[in-house]
Scaffold this motif. Sequence first.
Motif, short mmCIF file in Angstrom:
data_model
loop_
_atom_site.label_atom_id
_atom_site.label_comp_id
_atom_site.label_asym_id
_atom_site.label_seq_id
_atom_site.Cartn_x
_atom_site.Cartn_y
_atom_site.Cartn_z
N ILE A 1 44.82 30.46 39.62
CA ILE A 1 45.47 29.29 39.05
C ILE A 1 46.70 29.74 38.27
CG2 ILE A 1 45.18 27.25 37.58
CD1 ILE A 1 43.20 27.52 39.99
N PHE B 1 38.07 26.24 37.85
CA PHE B 1 38.67 26.47 39.16
C PHE B 1 38.09 27.73 39.81
CE2 PHE B 1 41.99 23.44 38.07
CZ PHE B 1 42.27 22.87 39.30
N ARG C 1 46.23 29.77 44.08
CA ARG C 1 45.74 28.75 45.00
C ARG C 1 45.99 27.35 44.47
NH1 ARG C 1 39.93 31.42 46.44
NH2 ARG C 1 40.76 33.40 47.14
N TYR C 2 46.40 27.27 43.21
CA TYR C 2 46.60 25.99 42.56
C TYR C 2 47.57 26.17 41.42
CZ TYR C 2 45.02 21.24 42.51
OH TYR C 2 44.96 19.89 42.66
N PRO D 1 48.98 23.13 45.96
CA PRO D 1 48.60 21.87 45.30
C PRO D 1 48.98 21.91 43.82
CG PRO D 1 46.77 22.80 46.56
CD PRO D 1 47.83 23.85 46.49
N ILE E 1 40.38 21.75 49.27
CA ILE E 1 40.89 21.56 47.92
C ILE E 1 40.25 20.29 47.43
CG2 ILE E 1 43.06 22.78 48.23
CD1 ILE E 1 44.44 20.12 48.65
#
Length: 138
Positions: free
Chosen positions: A4, A23, A47-48, A74, A131
Amino acid sequence: MEPITVLSDGKRRIAYENIIQLFRNWIEDSPSGSAIETHRGSWENSRYCIVDYQIAEEAVSAANAIRAFMPQIPLLVITDFKSLIRKRHLQQITGTGEMKMILWNEQDPNHLIRDMENWLHSSVYESPIAIPPILSMR
């Protein structure tokens, strides 16, 4: 490597350690190979991305900066009653990744954690890229 990335002006003083751990747990619990893998170095392996700026223009600028390198990442955009970040601002963010906006309430900081837990746990791992369900803001 952190899964993250948090882009923040720090004005809300949100304790992101707990959110990042949520997360991490969600990623670990996801079916093998279903979470986004970028296989790049440092922050590009995220990933985010969480975008937390009180000024809407700064939030859009930060989101567009990361989306310039990772257009599919995302985004979770934090807003509050003072910042006035709205759907029209999110429409200015480039890239193809999904976006979600969550409300921060300074009077109840644990509400954000509860919202995140509910949001992540409501995920159904049916797609090849799992997701959490995200409302498209486009």
